[in-house]
Design a protein around this motif. Structure first.
Motif, PDB file in Angstrom:
ATOM      1  N   UNK A   9       0.910  -1.058   0.138  1.00  0.00           N
ATOM      2  CA  UNK A   9      -0.214   0.089  -0.040  1.00  0.00           C
ATOM      3  C   UNK A   9       0.921   1.260  -0.218  1.00  0.00           C
ATOM      4  N   UNK A  10       0.644   2.117  -0.698  1.00  0.00           N
ATOM      5  CA  UNK A  10       1.360   3.530  -0.902  1.00  0.00           C
ATOM      6  C   UNK A  10       0.048   4.660  -0.343  1.00  0.00           C
ATOM      7  N   UNK A  11       0.329   5.146   0.629  1.00  0.00           N
ATOM      8  CA  UNK A  11      -0.546   6.177   1.107  1.00  0.00           C
ATOM      9  C   UNK A  11      -0.823   7.394   0.168  1.00  0.00           C
ATOM     10  N   UNK A  12       0.052   7.950  -0.641  1.00  0.00           N
ATOM     11  CA  UNK A  12       0.041   8.835  -1.709  1.00  0.00           C
ATOM     12  C   UNK A  12      -0.232   8.093  -3.137  1.00  0.00           C
ATOM     13  N   UNK A  13      -0.536   6.951  -3.225  1.00  0.00           N
ATOM     14  CA  UNK A  13      -1.217   6.318  -4.530  1.00  0.00           C
ATOM     15  C   UNK A  13       0.148   5.995  -5.329  1.00  0.00           C
ATOM     16  N   UNK A  14       1.374   6.773  -5.371  1.00  0.00           N
ATOM     17  CA  UNK A  14       2.283   6.581  -6.016  1.00  0.00           C
ATOM     18  C   UNK A  14       3.668   7.088  -5.328  1.00  0.00           C
ATOM     19  N   UNK A  15       4.799   6.254  -5.198  1.00  0.00           N
ATOM     20  CA  UNK A  15       5.833   6.661  -4.868  1.00  0.00           C
ATOM     21  C   UNK A  15       7.307   5.987  -5.438  1.00  0.00           C
ATOM     22  N   UNK A  16       8.131   7.005  -5.791  1.00  0.00           N
ATOM     23  CA  UNK A  16       9.251   6.595  -6.627  1.00  0.00           C
ATOM     24  C   UNK A  16      10.461   6.292  -5.700  1.00  0.00           C
ATOM     25  N   UNK A  17      11.676   6.197  -6.110  1.00  0.00           N
ATOM     26  CA  UNK A  17      12.795   6.167  -5.354  1.00  0.00           C
ATOM     27  C   UNK A  17      13.875   6.871  -6.086  1.00  0.00           C
ATOM     28  N   UNK A  18      14.922   7.319  -5.401  1.00  0.00           N
ATOM     29  CA  UNK A  18      15.973   8.012  -5.977  1.00  0.00           C
ATOM     30  C   UNK A  18      17.232   7.182  -6.170  1.00  0.00           C
ATOM     31  N   UNK A  19      16.952   6.104  -5.661  1.00  0.00           N
ATOM     32  CA  UNK A  19      18.231   4.942  -5.570  1.00  0.00           C
ATOM     33  C   UNK A  19      18.548   4.329  -6.878  1.00  0.00           C
ATOM     34  N   UNK A  20      19.664   3.997  -7.276  1.00  0.00           N
ATOM     35  CA  UNK A  20      19.906   3.031  -8.299  1.00  0.00           C
ATOM     36  C   UNK A  20      19.681   1.693  -7.658  1.00  0.00           C
TER      37      UNK A  20
END
Length: 220
Positions: free
Chosen positions: A87-98
């Motif tokens: 589950x993602x509270x804000x519906x979408x989440x990216x990551x900055x990590x390689x």
């Protein structure tokens, strides 16, 4: 500086040479599509739906998808939209990590994410901790590396998604979620339009769950 593999040694080998043999076998064994004629089709795929089930169970389905991808012209950026199982509270989440795998480092496109943040007006990686144990991006990265590394330079944009069909009804209960959804889609479109590089979308999504584990009386 990178996200280590969470499923290495469990769903696939941690040895690079052994892993390459495993991945190749999904293409070349009975029922597989064979290895593609790389970049032989003049068309460039703009989107792909690939499964995210355990590679050992769905390897040939992955292979069918990536055979088509690698037969066409490659893209510079692969935006991978995967199911966020926790589950993602804000519906979408990216990551900055390689992403680190036995096949090397897949570079996350931080310039793309910076542009996305500008268009979105907030950090698109606010919940990136959810990426730590999630497999849905990791499995796609393995196949991208197997197909493209040494043949074409590319970056990835890893995004976990947590959506419900209820968001797309007229139910006022989900008005906030609808707003979050359309705001993110708008920002993503604007970010893609601002790129000088080509972009391909990969939906890391199992479209069906069948068999005894999911309540069916039969084995598919």
């Amino acid at each position: 500086p990178f996200r280590p593999c969470s499923h290495m040694g469990a769903c696939y080998s941690e040895d690079a040479d052994t892993l390459r043999q495993e991945l190749e076998s999904y293409f070349t064994s009975d029922g597989g599509p064979g290895m593609p004629r790389f970049f032989s089709d003049p068309r460039r795929p703009q989107g792909l739906i690939a499964p995210h089930i355990d590679i050992r169970a769905g390897g040939k389905s992955f292979a069918q998808a990536y055979h088509h991808l690698a037969s066409g012209q490659p893209s510079d950026i692969y935006v991978i939209l995967g199911t966020g199982h926790k589950g993602v509270r804000g519906l979408f989440t990216a990551t900055n990590l390689d992403f680190q795998t036995p096949l090397g480092i897949a570079r996350t496109d931080r310039d793309f994410l910076a542009s996305l943040e500008s268009h979105l007006g907030k950090d698109p990686a606010a919940e990136e901790l959810l990426h730590a144990a999630e497999h849905v991006i990791e499995f796609q990265v393995l196949f991208l590396q197997f197909m493209l590394s040494g043949r074409h330079d590319f970056t990835i944009v890893p995004v976990l998604c947590s959506l419900s069909h209820h968001f797309f009804t007229d139910d006022p209960t989900f008005e906030e979620e609808r707003t979050l959804f359309y705001d993110f889609c708008r920002a993503l479109k604007e970010t893609c339009r601002s790129q000088s590089k080509s972009v391909c979308f990969i939906a890391s999504a199992d479209l069906d769950h069948v068999g005894p584990r999911y309540g069916d009386s039969f084995i598919p």
